[in-house]
Design a protein around this motif. Structure first.
Motif, short mmCIF file in Angstrom:
data_model
loop_
_atom_site.label_atom_id
_atom_site.label_comp_id
_atom_site.label_asym_id
_atom_site.label_seq_id
_atom_site.Cartn_x
_atom_site.Cartn_y
_atom_site.Cartn_z
N ARG A 10 -5.41 -94.33 18.16
CA ARG A 10 -4.81 -94.64 16.86
C ARG A 10 -4.18 -95.96 16.47
N LYS A 11 -3.46 -96.41 17.38
CA LYS A 11 -2.91 -97.75 17.08
C LYS A 11 -3.71 -98.91 17.13
N TYR A 12 -5.03 -98.66 17.35
CA TYR A 12 -6.06 -99.77 17.19
C TYR A 12 -6.67 -99.62 15.99
N ARG A 13 -6.30 -98.77 15.02
CA ARG A 13 -6.95 -98.62 13.89
C ARG A 13 -6.57 -99.91 12.96
N GLY A 14 -7.66 -100.44 12.00
CA GLY A 14 -7.25 -101.41 11.14
C GLY A 14 -6.43 -100.89 10.10
N VAL A 15 -5.47 -101.91 9.61
CA VAL A 15 -4.31 -101.71 8.71
C VAL A 15 -4.50 -102.50 7.44
N PRO A 16 -4.53 -102.27 6.40
CA PRO A 16 -4.80 -102.75 5.19
C PRO A 16 -3.54 -103.81 5.11
N VAL A 17 -3.52 -105.18 4.79
CA VAL A 17 -2.44 -106.06 4.68
C VAL A 17 -1.45 -105.64 3.66
N SER A 18 -1.83 -104.80 2.73
CA SER A 18 -0.91 -104.22 1.76
C SER A 18 0.23 -103.28 2.23
N ILE A 19 -0.42 -102.59 3.05
CA ILE A 19 0.29 -101.40 3.94
C ILE A 19 1.28 -101.99 5.03
N LEU A 20 0.78 -103.03 5.55
CA LEU A 20 1.61 -103.50 6.80
C LEU A 20 2.67 -104.35 5.87
N GLY A 21 2.60 -105.15 5.04
CA GLY A 21 3.27 -105.85 4.07
C GLY A 21 4.50 -104.95 3.60
N GLN A 22 4.06 -103.64 2.92
CA GLN A 22 4.95 -102.96 2.61
C GLN A 22 6.06 -102.26 3.74
N ALA A 23 5.32 -101.97 4.82
CA ALA A 23 6.17 -101.40 6.13
C ALA A 23 7.13 -102.23 6.16
N MET A 24 7.00 -103.69 6.32
CA MET A 24 7.92 -104.64 6.89
C MET A 24 9.16 -104.70 5.70
N ALA A 25 8.86 -104.66 4.58
CA ALA A 25 9.43 -104.88 3.47
C ALA A 25 10.57 -103.80 3.58
N TRP A 85 0.50 -98.24 14.14
CA TRP A 85 -0.50 -97.83 13.05
C TRP A 85 0.29 -96.59 12.22
N ASP A 86 0.47 -95.73 12.76
CA ASP A 86 1.09 -94.45 12.13
C ASP A 86 2.38 -94.82 11.50
N ASP A 87 3.28 -95.57 12.10
CA ASP A 87 4.48 -95.82 11.74
C ASP A 87 4.37 -96.79 10.33
N PHE A 88 3.24 -97.73 10.21
CA PHE A 88 3.14 -98.42 9.10
C PHE A 88 2.96 -97.34 7.74
#
Length: 226
Positions: A188-203, A218-221
């Motif tokens: 699952r960790k190799y699934r693609g992640v939308p940049v918007s989800i990744l950015g939201q997670a970091m913020a 991936w799941d954490d994001f």
């Protein structure tokens, strides 16, 4: 538990990149962030928020931003090379490892408690891949700095709405989402992640309490970005 946003002051390196832009947009929407300090080669236009300070710096010269990291509780680093294959190994190390580590050291000296890094899935200091090994070595050196909290975000393919790097990326952006049903369990960790989800997670992760080292995938994001 979550932190009160008015307890948080953020310094960012790499806010003009794809992930950094998304993270910054979310930070600007969060209420009562005490201060957001943006460091970069040039100012980001059209930012009028009163709690934002921008400083033009030389990323390769820590003395050019030493004073600007003061009074920050949290650092977010999304700085790095977009296409590592397009530059020499020496330049990649200089940008993605040395410059980031210098920034982290200045943050540590200034009293930053929480450091967030955009990394990659599969990083390891013993990897046979030059890219993954370099990133893994960076993380090991960041751990040695002993931040109260070190968060590494480890995406696989980052799915952007626009193709930034030519035919190769265009093909990848089309194909990777189709692989999602095949990537389950440990994959699952190799699934693609939308940049918007990744950015939201970091913020949003900066407002969650935590200690020590965390490797987020991936799941954490998706969990953090809700």
């Amino acid at each position: 538990m979550t932190l009160e946003s008015n307890q948080v002051s953020v310094v960012m390196l790499g806010a003009s990149g794809a992930v950094g832009t998304e993270a910054l947009n979310v930070l600007l929407q969060l209420k009562n962030i005490k201060q957001i300090t943006l460091l970069g080669r040039s100012p980001i236009p059209n930012i009028t928020a009163g709690n934002v300070q921008q400083h033009k710096i030389d990323v390769g010269d820590a003395s050019s931003y030493q004073s600007f990291v003061q009074n920050s509780t949290t650092a977010i680093c999304t700085f790095g090379v977009g296409q590592p294959s397009k530059i020499s190994k020496e330049d990649f190390i200089k940008i993605d490892k040395t410059a980031v580590l210098d920034f982290a050291r200045e943050c540590k000296k200034a009293g930053v408690k929480h450091f967030e890094l955009l990394a990659s899935v599969g990083i390891s200091s013993s990897s046979s891949s030059f890219y993954l090994r370099t990133k893994g070595e960076l993380v090991e050196e960041l751990k040695a700095l002993s931040f109260d909290r070190l968060s590494t975000f480890q995406p696989s393919m980052i799915l952007t709405p626009n193709n930034r790097y030519g035919l190769g990326q265009a093909i990848t952006l089309k194909i990777w989402p189709l692989l999602k049903p095949l990537l389950f369990g440990g994959l699952r960790k190799y699934r693609g992640v939308p940049v918007s989800i990744l950015g939201q997670a970091m913020a949003k992760n900066i407002l969650k309490e935590g200690k020590g080292y965390e490797a987020l995938q991936w799941d954490d994001f998706y969990s953090i970005s809700k």
